[in-house]
Design an enzyme around this catalytic site. Structure first.
Site, PDB file in Angstrom:
ATOM      1  N   LYS A   1      -9.516  -8.298  -0.151  1.00  0.00           N
ATOM      2  CA  LYS A   1      -9.642  -6.919   0.242  1.00  0.00           C
ATOM      3  C   LYS A   1      -8.314  -6.643   1.116  1.00  0.00           C
ATOM      4  CE  LYS A   1     -11.247  -6.921   4.784  1.00  0.00           C
ATOM      5  NZ  LYS A   1     -10.603  -6.495   5.847  1.00  0.00           N
TER       6      LYS A   1
ATOM      7  N   ASP B   1     -15.976  -3.012   2.999  1.00  0.00           N
ATOM      8  CA  ASP B   1     -14.829  -3.292   3.734  1.00  0.00           C
ATOM      9  C   ASP B   1     -13.530  -3.225   3.144  1.00  0.00           C
ATOM     10  OD1 ASP B   1     -13.912  -5.033   5.633  1.00  0.00           O
ATOM     11  OD2 ASP B   1     -14.583  -6.872   4.958  1.00  0.00           O
TER      12      ASP B   1
END
Length: 324
Positions: free
Chosen positions: A190, A243
């Site tokens: 991410k 996230d």
């Protein structure tokens, strides 16, 4: 239940975790490298967050012997410093004490190849159960006492219960999962997608492009997670989508800020952006697993192989579209 957690690392996230545990009445000790950090923590200051509100006074030490009485050990140092932390734990900690990984990245394997932090920890610490602690969480907000929801993942139900119990009645709500590898991978990837999203904004490509990068970046995370045998549910939970959404929300995210500066042609921030260190290893892992990672590869080409950012964007747009 009163425990004795030890946190390796006195940076912003180490202080945030410590503050949450202290609020529950836990006796927390931080193992740090510099006397200046010890002094700052004792005075209720976080060196990496000088503008943060006053936090509780924290006990810190330069001596790794504090690990001998730890009930659980949180490793909260950058990815590159994790191997040294593992060596310290192996030398000083009691056998069987859970080790909880909090960094988000990929490490090298014997100087070559790419390896999940979970695998590196398992090899270095075969006598310790390993867990991963991740999710959408800005350290300064946790330090200020604002609520956050995170995920602890391990193969041991007893370890998960211990972590969940430690944070009960704190400002961190802990959910559990049995897929530490998938959670570790999602946390690492991410960051790279956040850099790419920041680049799009910095280049002035608009919200449509940013949304496309986030969505297709999530697809890359899902594909590589499947290739390593991770659980698909992990990617669509707090440690994946959650996230990713937070990291791509704006410049509060270090990786997003890094990408924004890169896209705008400005000097990149000095603050650590783990995605910039992780992207080469992730691209290598994708090649080894024969997984298509166009966004990851594009950021790798820009940061590590000298490709012009505009050319990287053009190459992404020139790819033949396929099925979703």
């Amino acid at each position: 239940m009163t425990m004795n957690p030890v946190i390796i690392g006195g940076g912003s996230w180490g202080c945030a975790i410590a503050s949450a545990l202290i609020r529950t009445g836990q006796h927390v000790e931080l193992l740090v490298r510099r006397q200046a950090t010890v002094d700052a923590l004792a005075a209720g200051r976080c060196v990496q967050l000088p503008d943060a509100a006053q936090m509780p006074s924290m006990t810190a030490s330069l001596a790794p012997t504090c690990l001998q009485t730890a009930s659980m050990i949180f490793v909260v140092v950058p990815v590159v410093a994790n191997p040294a932390a593992f060596d310290t734990i192996a030398t000083h900690a009691t056998t069987g004490v859970p080790v909880i990984l909090c960094a988000k990245g990929i490490t090298s394997h014997n100087g070559q190849g790419a390896q999940l932090l979970t695998h590196a920890a398992q090899q270095a610490l075969p006598d310790h159960p390993i867990a991963v602690f991740s999710g959408p969480s800005f350290a300064d907000e946790v330090l200020a006492g604002l609520p956050a929801a995170l995920v602890a993942a391990a193969t041991s139900a007893a370890v998960l219960e211990m972590i969940q119990t430690a944070f009960q009645h704190s400002n961190i709500r802990v959910y559990t999962h049995n897929d530490p590898d998938g959670l570790a991978l999602a946390g690492a990837m991410k960051n790279v997608v956040a850099i790419a999203a920041g680049c799009a904004v910095g280049l002035g490509l608009g919200d449509n492009a940013k949304a496309a990068i986030i969505t297709r970046g999530l697809a890359e995370i899902s594909r590589l997670n499947h290739a390593i045998g991770g659980d698909a549910e992990t990617i669509f939970g707090l440690g994946g989508v959650g996230d990713l959404a937070l990291s791509c929300a704006g410049p509060h995210s270090r990786n997003m800020a890094f990408g924004l500066a890169l896209g705008a042609g400005d000097a990149v921030p000095d603050k650590l952006a783990e995605g910039s260190r992780t992207v080469a290893a992730l691209a290598l892992m994708g090649r080894h697993k024969k997984v298509d990672l166009p966004i990851t590869n594009a950021i790798d080409m820009v940061l590590n192989h000298g490709q012009n950012l505009d050319d990287a964007v053009k190459s992404l747009l020139a790819r033949r579209p396929g099925t979703e």
